[in-house]
Design a protein around this motif. Structure first.
Motif, PDB file in Angstrom:
ATOM      1  N   ALA A 146       0.828  -1.201   0.088  1.00  0.00           N
ATOM      2  CA  ALA A 146      -0.079   0.154  -0.048  1.00  0.00           C
ATOM      3  C   ALA A 146       0.893   1.200  -0.004  1.00  0.00           C
ATOM      4  O   ALA A 146       2.056   1.126   0.598  1.00  0.00           O
ATOM      5  CB  ALA A 146      -0.990  -0.111   1.403  1.00  0.00           C
ATOM      6  N   SER A 184       3.047   3.532  -7.711  1.00  0.00           N
ATOM      7  CA  SER A 184       3.266   4.304  -8.962  1.00  0.00           C
ATOM      8  C   SER A 184       3.346   3.194  -9.916  1.00  0.00           C
ATOM      9  O   SER A 184       3.512   2.015  -9.781  1.00  0.00           O
ATOM     10  CB  SER A 184       4.712   4.868  -8.668  1.00  0.00           C
ATOM     11  OG  SER A 184       5.731   3.876  -8.438  1.00  0.00           O
ATOM     12  N   GLU A 188       3.067  12.338 -13.906  1.00  0.00           N
ATOM     13  CA  GLU A 188       2.325  12.439 -12.735  1.00  0.00           C
ATOM     14  C   GLU A 188       3.178  13.363 -11.958  1.00  0.00           C
ATOM     15  O   GLU A 188       4.232  12.968 -11.506  1.00  0.00           O
ATOM     16  CB  GLU A 188       1.942  11.033 -12.004  1.00  0.00           C
ATOM     17  CG  GLU A 188       1.035  11.372 -11.031  1.00  0.00           C
ATOM     18  CD  GLU A 188       0.812   9.903 -10.410  1.00  0.00           C
ATOM     19  OE1 GLU A 188       1.783   9.179 -10.121  1.00  0.00           O
ATOM     20  OE2 GLU A 188      -0.278   9.742  -9.905  1.00  0.00           O
TER      21      GLU A 188
END
Ligand code: NAD
Length: 520
Positions: free
Chosen positions: A158, A236, A389
């Motif tokens: 996570a 990512s 991003e």
């Protein structure tokens, strides 16, 4: 209590109790800090290969018993856990805030995610996990049953941006389906998932079933993947590729929920008041650290000046601050390292000719990792902020002439996680949404409506992911389908004395007959 004083619920005793369950046989620790001050909160044990293997062994033993519980009994645990999670939302939000630095609104909203996921599967899981009968190749005498078998032990990796939600919400359907879970939270944000797991155990989740291991991703990841029967990863795109490769080598399934460069297309009939508030949240919510947040806004040339100034005016008035109350509209970034990454995108854009319409600076006067809400104009594809991003409170505005051009620009990205379309005419917006290459599209909202619609699978396309969470698939992915087929009488092949020619003629005409009679 002053607004920045550490919340009263986050006592040293609580912190020590939470981290005590993380295995770390060498005694090595990681200093987990309070983001607003940079002060060390607690020493987080770091798990070794042997710790991780032992965690899997314990989880596997607990899973064998758990899988034998009837689904209804497993669901009773989650019904109780729902109440406990909601009743303890404020303590959870305190922990989320100290470890991530987000503002109070986002921390409280994050606490709602696991209960929402629980509510959905409490209604739906029994039906999903029930054996399903299907017809066999020969009507009446044959049939098959699709039986759902848990994978075993699911490894969950996570990220830090929604540590409580990503640490717990993906585990809930895995556990309901009869699996055990070993979760690896980010070191920075291990506290809130640890607290959530303690509440699940208070609700009756058997001990040992939900394990937590901690450490740097590249240290812990390989052993975790090599011991898991399925991997659920959120993070990512670069790390997702590493995880997917290893899962592929091990021939286990994985679900990869990755990054985005999410566009918003505003059509020329938009209501500016309604749009601007939602767009601000879509861009700056969680200080821009939401995988589905908006980093590119396409505005119609005919209304560009009006929409730009409404957005920039409101962005420049956002209240930014370090507080454990509902005052600040914008909180901190997660760390000084991440602040530097966000700043580097803005600096690169400016160096290559982009304009800062508002913001653009770090705010060390507020705290070590704060960065202003930033609106850019003139960003091109070759700039970092134009194609990769940023994952911070930074957005680029672009004018467009035709809707076709806006759609082409929105799709001109390697990512495909989320998109938003705004119009006063729903049919028009839906027509645009149909042409956008994205796993989620929000009409007249930025991101929350899609994410909170727990009945629909939510995932990324292109480089934004593989698989999805939520919906039926969000639970069934944690199971294998076992096909148990029964033939009540041996009728396949020629009957005694029947030649092959006659048998084949009969078989082919039966195929036609079954099709006409719609027998499966
Ligand atoms: P990250 O990929 O750096 O880390 C995510 C997790 O993977 C962390 O726990 C980290 O320790 C671990 N990790 C890192 N390298 C690893 C390796 N080699 N093997 C195993 N584990 C490893 O991502 P991040 O910076 O923590 O999170 C931000 C990213 O997550 C953004 O790209 C964001 O878009 C994405 N994200 C996606 C979703 C989604 O649902 N699609 C949701 C939240 C965040």
């Amino acid at each position: 209590m002053s607004a920045t004083q550490r919340p009263a619920s986050v006592t040293d005793e609580l912190l020590e109790r939470l981290v005590a369950r993380v295995p770390g046989r060498t005694g090595a620790t990681w200093k987990l800090t309070e983001v607003y001050t940079g002060e060390v909160l607690v020493e987080l044990p770091q798990s070794t290969e042997q710790d991780i293997e032992a965690a899997f062994e314990e989880a596997r033993a607990a899973q064998r018993l758990w899988a034998q519980w009837p689904v209804e009994r497993r669901l009773e645990v989650f019904a109780r856990a729902h109440t406990l999670l909601v009743d303890n939302a404020h303590t959870t939000a305190d922990l989320i805030q100290v470890e991530s630095g987000k503002n109070r609104r986002m921390a409280i909203e994050e606490t709602c995610d696991p209960p929402m996921v629980m509510s959905y599967y409490l209604k739906r899981a029994k039906r999903l996990l029930a054996p399903k009968r299907h017809g066999g190749p020969v009507p009446i005498v044959s049939g098959s049953t699709e039986v759902r078998v848990p994978k075993g032990v699911v490894g969950i990796i996570a990220p830090w941006n929604f540590p409580f939600a990503t640490g717990l919400s993906d585990a809930i359907p895995a556990l309901i389906a009869g699996n055990a879970v070993v979760v690896k939270p980010d070191n920075k944000t291990a506290l809130s998932p640890l607290y959530g797991i303690s509440l699940l155990e208070e609700a009756g989740l058997p001990e040992g079933l939900f394990q937590v291991v901690c450490g740097d991703g590249p240290d812990v990841g390989p052993t975790l993947i090599d011991n898991a029967d399925y991997v659920m990863f959120t993070g990512s795109t670069a790390t997702g590729r590493v995880i997917g490769e290893r899962a592929g080598r091990n021939l286990i399934g994985c679900c990869l929920e990755l990054g985005g460069k999410n566009p918003m297309i505003v059509l020329d009939d938009v209501d500016v008041e309604e749009w601007v508030e939602s767009a601000l949240f879509g861009v700056f919510g969680n200080t821009g650290q939401i995988c589905m947040h908006i980093e590119r806004i396409y505005l119609p040339e005919s209304r560009y000046d009006e929409l730009r100034s409404a957005f920039v005016d409101r962005a420049s008035s956002l209240v930014i601050g370090a507080a454990y109350d509902f005052g600040p509209e914008i909180g901190s970034l997660v760390s000084p390292d991440h602040r530097d990454r966000v700043a580097s995108h803005v600096e690169d854009a400016v160096a290559q000719g982009a304009t800062v319409l508002t913001g653009g600076r770090a705010r060390p006067d507020i705290g070590p990792a704060f960065f202003e809400p930033t609106v850019l104009e003139g960003v091109t594809k070759d700039m970092l902020a134009g194609h990769t991003e940023t994952f911070g409170p930074v957005v680029a505005l672009y004018p467009y002439r035709t809707v076709d051009e806006a759609i082409r620009l929105a799709n001109d990205t390697d990512y495909g996680l989320n998109a938003s379309v705004w119009s006063g005419d729903l049919a028009r917006a839906e027509a645009v949404a149909a042409r956008i290459e994205s796993g989620n599209v929000n009409i007249n909202d930025a991101l929350a409506t899609a994410y909170a619609s727990k009945g629909s699978p939510s995932g990324g396309v292109k480089q934004s992911g593989v698989g999805a969470r939520h919906g039926d698939q969000g639970l069934l992915k944690y199971t294998d389908a076992k096909n148990v087929a029964v033939l009540k009488k041996q009728v396949m092949g020629p009957r005694p004395g029947q030649g092959y020619d006659a048998y084949v003629r009969q078989m082919l005409s039966s195929l036609k007959l079954m099709r006409r009679l719609r027998v499966r």
